[in-house]
Design an enzyme around this catalytic site. Sequence first.
Site, PDB file in Angstrom:
ATOM      1  N   GLY A  23       0.830  -1.202   0.000  1.00  6.35           N
ATOM      2  CA  GLY A  23       0.000   0.000   0.000  1.00  6.35           C
ATOM      3  C   GLY A  23       0.857   1.242   0.000  1.00  6.35           C
ATOM      4  O   GLY A  23       2.015   1.216  -0.421  1.00  6.35           O
ATOM      5  N   CYS A  24       0.300   2.344   0.473  1.00  8.93           N
ATOM      6  CA  CYS A  24       1.001   3.631   0.485  1.00  8.93           C
ATOM      7  C   CYS A  24       2.371   3.486   1.129  1.00  8.93           C
ATOM      8  O   CYS A  24       2.489   3.086   2.284  1.00  8.93           O
ATOM      9  CB  CYS A  24       0.167   4.661   1.234  1.00  8.93           C
ATOM     10  SG  CYS A  24       0.976   6.274   1.363  1.00  8.93           S
ATOM     11  N   PHE A  25       3.407   3.804   0.381  1.00  6.27           N
ATOM     12  CA  PHE A  25       4.768   3.527   0.858  1.00  6.27           C
ATOM     13  C   PHE A  25       5.208   4.365   2.045  1.00  6.27           C
ATOM     14  O   PHE A  25       6.117   4.000   2.759  1.00  6.27           O
ATOM     15  CB  PHE A  25       5.791   3.572  -0.266  1.00  6.27           C
ATOM     16  CG  PHE A  25       5.828   4.786  -1.167  1.00  6.27           C
ATOM     17  CD1 PHE A  25       5.348   6.027  -0.819  1.00  6.27           C
ATOM     18  CD2 PHE A  25       6.404   4.654  -2.433  1.00  6.27           C
ATOM     19  CE1 PHE A  25       5.428   7.122  -1.673  1.00  6.27           C
ATOM     20  CE2 PHE A  25       6.487   5.726  -3.303  1.00  6.27           C
ATOM     21  CZ  PHE A  25       5.996   6.968  -2.919  1.00  6.27           C
ATOM     22  N   TRP A  26       4.544   5.479   2.309  1.00  3.63           N
ATOM     23  CA  TRP A  26       4.934   6.304   3.469  1.00  3.63           C
ATOM     24  C   TRP A  26       4.790   5.525   4.775  1.00  3.63           C
ATOM     25  O   TRP A  26       5.689   5.501   5.605  1.00  3.63           O
ATOM     26  CB  TRP A  26       4.075   7.556   3.570  1.00  3.63           C
ATOM     27  CG  TRP A  26       4.183   8.517   2.442  1.00  3.63           C
ATOM     28  CD1 TRP A  26       5.232   8.672   1.569  1.00  3.63           C
ATOM     29  CD2 TRP A  26       3.204   9.476   2.061  1.00  3.63           C
ATOM     30  NE1 TRP A  26       4.952   9.672   0.669  1.00  3.63           N
ATOM     31  CE2 TRP A  26       3.709  10.186   0.947  1.00  3.63           C
ATOM     32  CE3 TRP A  26       1.939   9.802   2.534  1.00  3.63           C
ATOM     33  CZ2 TRP A  26       3.003  11.196   0.329  1.00  3.63           C
ATOM     34  CZ3 TRP A  26       1.224  10.814   1.913  1.00  3.63           C
ATOM     35  CH2 TRP A  26       1.765  11.500   0.827  1.00  3.63           C
TER      36      TRP A  26
END
Length: 184
Positions: A23-26
Amino acid sequence: MSNTPAQPMNVPSGAQTATVAAGCFWGVEHMYRKAFANKGLLDARVGYIGGDTNDPGYRAVCSGRTGHAEALQIAYDPNAVSYRALLEFFYKMHDPTTANSQGPDVGSQYRSAIFYHNAEQEKIAKEITEKVNKQWWKGKVVTEVLPAGQWWDAETYHQEYLDKNPSGYECPSHFLRKFPDLVD
């Protein structure tokens, strides 16, 4: 902003690389840095992998048309942390049962995937995936296990984003789940 294929991370001899998409890499980067700081993590960076577009940028990847996943590449000391431990954490920190999405983030760029770098990693990734699918996620895992192809670093402002922006967006499906130890 133009990206270039990444140069190898500056890590000591004997270090290994793991690449995961969840998912969102952050949030993925933030969780790995917190969990493995001083426990074998040598470096981590966010970027793009698994697609068919050269020189991908954030907006293009977010369009879902590049084939790339938002991913995390980890350099680690295998004497301090095992690849197996990194993958078990991967399966605890996101929902691997939703195809092409994590929480409200939808699209192939948010898929669950393990990108292996050699035959040993492929073997371990497939073994762990099978075990967590049976023991933790009860047959629902849709995580892809794929060879690591070309890696592209994400733009500089994405690196350690949540450290620089503590109130920044974090996917609600990124949290550490409590599962029993895997049984062989």
